[in-house]
Design an enzyme around this catalytic site. Structure first.
Site, short mmCIF file in Angstrom:
data_model
loop_
_atom_site.label_atom_id
_atom_site.label_comp_id
_atom_site.label_asym_id
_atom_site.label_seq_id
_atom_site.Cartn_x
_atom_site.Cartn_y
_atom_site.Cartn_z
N HIS A 165 0.83 -1.17 0.07
CA HIS A 165 -0.03 0.16 -0.03
C HIS A 165 0.99 1.21 -0.06
O HIS A 165 0.58 2.27 -0.65
CB HIS A 165 -1.00 0.20 1.14
CG HIS A 165 -2.32 -0.79 0.90
ND1 HIS A 165 -2.52 -2.05 1.17
CD2 HIS A 165 -3.47 -0.35 0.62
CE1 HIS A 165 -3.49 -2.40 0.65
NE2 HIS A 165 -4.16 -1.39 0.27
N LYS A 208 -9.61 -8.05 8.54
CA LYS A 208 -10.28 -8.30 9.83
C LYS A 208 -10.18 -6.92 10.45
O LYS A 208 -9.39 -6.26 10.32
CB LYS A 208 -9.72 -9.43 10.48
CG LYS A 208 -8.10 -9.50 10.92
CD LYS A 208 -7.88 -10.39 11.77
CE LYS A 208 -6.26 -10.41 11.94
NZ LYS A 208 -5.45 -11.38 12.84
#
Length: 184
Positions: free
Chosen positions: A37, A102
């Protein structure tokens, strides 16, 4: 509700999902974690192309373990999505349709989900060995030097996820807290 859906998904399909829905995804998703990222953010800031077209696609926040003999991938459980929160809104603004991870997301991410008509799916943490059985193929497509954090293209079949934040901003984490809160 339980649904089977193909990925990439249309915006219409995404908007039909509701927080708490159980979904089995089949098709193609991409993996990326913190280091990938960061590199994608740097590419965007420098006006360079991303290693894959994020428009309409889903990123799975996952760093696999090495594949066992005869398998395309090792354990492939989700990582904590919050670590990508500083990057996610920009990627959604560029057309990313959804994410799998999550844990909770920031309000900025939830706002970007609503603004862009996206979805955040939760996968079950601690079940990486079971989830890997739903991955048919895995190919590193960018940032190979990052090892397990390289970007991969995965082909998945009936990959189980839960809609954690839907396109309307309904958040299963908030819903569950309210539902099970002890009233004094």
């Amino acid at each position: 509700m339980e649904r089977k859906m193909n990925v990439p998904m249309s915006r219409e399909d995404i908007r039909s999902l509701h927080a708490g829905d159980y979904v089995y995804l089949t098709g193609t998703v991409y993996t990326a974690r913190d280091a990938a990222h960061k590199r994608m953010k740097e590419a965007i800031d420098q006006g360079k192309e991303l290693p894959f077209d994020v428009r309409g696609n889903i990123i799975y926040y996952m760093g696999p373990s090495p594949a066992r003999e005869g398998r395309p991938i090792g354990s492939a459980g989700p990582t904590t999505a919050g670590r990508m929160d500083k990057y996610a809104p920009q990627l959604m603004d560029l057309g990313l349709s959804g994410m799998i991870g999550k844990g909770r997301r920031t309000q900025e991410v939830a706002d970007a989900i609503v603004r862009n008509g996206c979805v955040y799916f939760a996968a079950v943490g601690g079940a990486g060995a079971l989830l890997s059985k739903r991955i048919l193929s895995s190919e590193v497509i960018a940032y190979d030097d990052l090892g397990t954090e390289a970007i991969r293209r995965l082909t998945i079949r009936d990959f189980p996820v839960i809609v954690a934040i839907d396109a309307e901003g309904n958040n299963i984490y908030d819903i569950a807290l309210e539902k099970y809160r002890v009233k004094a």
